[in-house]
Write an enzyme that holds these catalytic residues in place. Structure first.
Site, mmCIF file in Angstrom:
data_model
loop_
_atom_site.group_PDB
_atom_site.id
_atom_site.type_symbol
_atom_site.label_atom_id
_atom_site.label_comp_id
_atom_site.label_asym_id
_atom_site.label_seq_id
_atom_site.Cartn_x
_atom_site.Cartn_y
_atom_site.Cartn_z
ATOM 1 N N GLY A 154 0.810 19.332 -13.320
ATOM 2 C CA GLY A 154 -0.185 20.261 -12.786
ATOM 3 C C GLY A 154 0.370 21.052 -11.630
ATOM 4 O O GLY A 154 1.550 21.432 -11.627
ATOM 5 N N LYS A 178 0.826 -1.208 0.000
ATOM 6 C CA LYS A 178 0.000 0.000 0.000
ATOM 7 C C LYS A 178 0.863 1.262 0.000
ATOM 8 O O LYS A 178 0.705 2.157 -0.835
ATOM 9 C CB LYS A 178 -0.940 -0.017 1.210
ATOM 10 C CG LYS A 178 -1.758 1.238 1.372
ATOM 11 C CD LYS A 178 -2.640 1.497 0.159
ATOM 12 C CE LYS A 178 -3.029 2.934 0.033
ATOM 13 N NZ LYS A 178 -4.367 3.240 0.386
ATOM 14 N N CYS A 212 -4.450 11.091 0.930
ATOM 15 C CA CYS A 212 -3.563 9.922 0.906
ATOM 16 C C CYS A 212 -2.120 10.209 0.496
ATOM 17 O O CYS A 212 -1.205 9.944 1.263
ATOM 18 C CB CYS A 212 -4.161 8.851 -0.001
ATOM 19 S SG CYS A 212 -5.574 8.074 0.775
#
Ligand code: UDX
Ligand code: UDX
Length: 476
Positions: free
Chosen positions: A276, A227, A283
């Site tokens: 960007g 994760k 997160c």
């Protein structure tokens, strides 16, 4: 199967609703009474595609809401923990909510249970959860701790859950792995009768779905690392392309062309290469910091992650410099802002680069009128009446000295450019998300600044190449 999900935030609520849609009986537990009342009354606290449908379908039937964690544990075979893990000041994940849930769970384990970490937690958390439960006198034969990380993007969380690229199940016993395999069987099985995907009422399949979904069983530690490593890698991809965009600006190259050129290499892939104003959300910023802290604690200095964070921070500053260099001084200037959410498709403004930029522009004396399709209410809770809120993109542009695009909402990429131009006082657009083609903008009479591409003027002449990035504007 009977499942408890603890924490009905972005992750827990989506997971609970989706488990119910897979056919399980779910109890969603939360200690926030207001949230529970709202959920029972049919309110949907977050903006998430398909979530209202799923909650409507299952509320009061396969999906119950409760504040009684111990009773939920008694009734369930698996308990998914999805409470918050916010960052501490030093960047580590604050695991106090996870710990208190583990402690409370331990008092209610009377038959075999699998306690599943769903929140993003550092490696070794499963060991700690196990220790806490044992310390409270629970029989070790009666439980296992597993890790089942989520890979849900806000805005598409429901389809990410039901049509995942992969399901990762970290288990240190075959018994707990079997429980998790059974829970996810509707997504992984190949026989038609049991497959979620064959059902007439299943949520529509997105592009690029892998059906059936692959399920990997790993150790709990590997799952915990998967994760953190996944999110850190994706954040690195974004920072990498933002760094490339800065080089493009210095040399007069076009980052979109570069992205196409490198993204078509199947080893690299085109996704998560949109330059960007940097990544935000609940997160990436938190997980990159937490992963760095875990690595340090284990004796490895993960300096690459420092650089990922530094580039991300720098990207916002570069955008501010771009605004200054387009407008000179900002005091008293009227700025139309499109987008407040940390990305398109959500009302979430946690760690939103858009909100950060709005605050910075306000500090420099700018007057802001903003529009966001979903996040204005949440922004108002933070910024109050410090800015004006518009009812549409065109209203935000009305009479503005320039228009800033800060969130990649699809509707912002499809504006009527002639109308937009007529609303603005000066036809200047500074696009932090590269939603438009510079030539098209110039042809519509705009002076257009974007990321990693030369600025364009209505006469078609690109603005002077900014040798050292757009840092030459005078800051007042
Ligand atoms: C979660 C995870 O915590 C995070 O690690 C992951 O990276 C993203 O998903 P999220 O769902 O966004 O975060 O959290 P949040 O919206 O804060 O929801 C947490 C819920 O847990 C809240 O509804 C809160 O009331 C509840 N909660 C918290 C409990 O029920 N008990 C507690 O002890 C603490
Ligand atoms: C992320 C992960 O993608 C998901 O797997 C997870 O576990 C939760 O965290 P989320 O935070 O919802 O999901 O959003 P994501 O779509 O990943 O975007 C994160 C940020 O990166 C946004 O601010 C977005 O605007 C930005 N981003 C994303 C870019 O700047 N460029 C890109 O190419 C992609």
């Amino acid at each position: 199967m009977r499942i408890a999900v603890v924490g009905s935030g972005y992750v827990g609520l989506v997971a609970g609703a989706c488990f119910a849609d897979l056919g399980h009986d779910v109890i969603l537990v939360d200690n926030d009474q207001h949230k529970l009342v709202a959920l029972r009354n049919g309110q949907v606290p977050i903006h998430e595609n398909f979530l209202p449908e799923l909650l409507n379908r299952h509320r009061g039937r396969r999906l119950q809401f409760s504040d009684d964690l111990q009773e939920a544990v008694r009734q369930s075979a698996a308990i998914f923990v999805a409470v918050g893990t916010p960052p501490t000041e030093s960047g580590e994940a604050d695991l106090s909510y996870v710990e208190s849930v583990a402690r409370e769970i331990s008092g209610a384990i009377e038959s075999y249970k699998v306690i599943v970490e769903k929140s993003t937690v550092p490696v070794y958390t499963s060991d700690w959860v196990r220790k806490i439960i044992l310390r409270n006198g629970t029989n070790p034969e009666l439980f296992d701790v597993a890790s089942n990380p989520e890979f849900l993007r806000e805005g598409t969380a429901v389809t990410d859950f039901l049509f995942p690229d992969r399901i990762v199940v970290g288990c240190d016993s075959e018994r707990s792995a079997d429980v998790l395999r059974e829970i996810y069987a509707p997504l992984t099985c190949t026989n038609k009768e049991d497959s979620y995907y064959q059902r007439a009422d299943s949520i529509p399949q997105p592009d690029r779905a892998t059906i059936p979904a692959p399920l990997f069983v790993t150790t709990t530690k590997s799952a915990e690392l998967i994760k953190h490593a996944s999110n850190a890698f994706l954040a690195m991809k974004i920072s990498f392309i933002n760094a490339v965009a800065s080089v493009c600006e210095s040399v007069g190259a076009n980052v979109n062309q570069v992205v196409q050129g490198i993204g078509t290499d199947s080893r690299i892939g085109p996704r998560f290469l949109n330059p960007g104003i940097g990544y935000g959300g609940s997160c990436f910023p938190k997980d990159v910091m937490a992963f760095r802290a875990v690595a340090r604690e284990s004796g490895y200095e993960f300096r690459l992650l420092d650089e990922v964070m530094r580039i991300n921070e720098e990207q916002r500053q570069r955008f501010l410099r771009k605004v200054r260099s387009a407008l000179w001084t900002l005091r008293g200037k009227h700025l139309g802002v499109l987008g407040l959410a940390f990305k398109g498709g959500t009302d979430d403004i946690r760690e939103s680069p858009a909100v950060f930029l709005v605050q910075a522009l306000l500090q420099e004396g700018g007057k802001i009128t903003a529009y966001d399709p979903a996040a204005m209410e949440r922004t108002q809770e933070i910024l109050g009446s410090g800015i004006r809120y518009a009812n549409s993109a065109y209203e935000a542009a009305q009479g503005a000295d320039a228009l800033l695009i800060l969130t990649e909402w699809e509707e912002f990429a499809n504006l009527d450019l002639s109308r937009l131009r007529s609303e603005l006082r000066y036809p200047i657009v500074i696009d932090g998300r590269n939603l438009y083609d510079p030539e098209v903008m110039a042809a519509h009479g705009f002076t257009y600044y974007s990321v990693g591409r030369a600025a364009c003027h209505p006469d078609g002449v690109p603005a002077a190449t900014l040798k050292n990035g757009p840092g030459n504007g005078t800051k007042k």
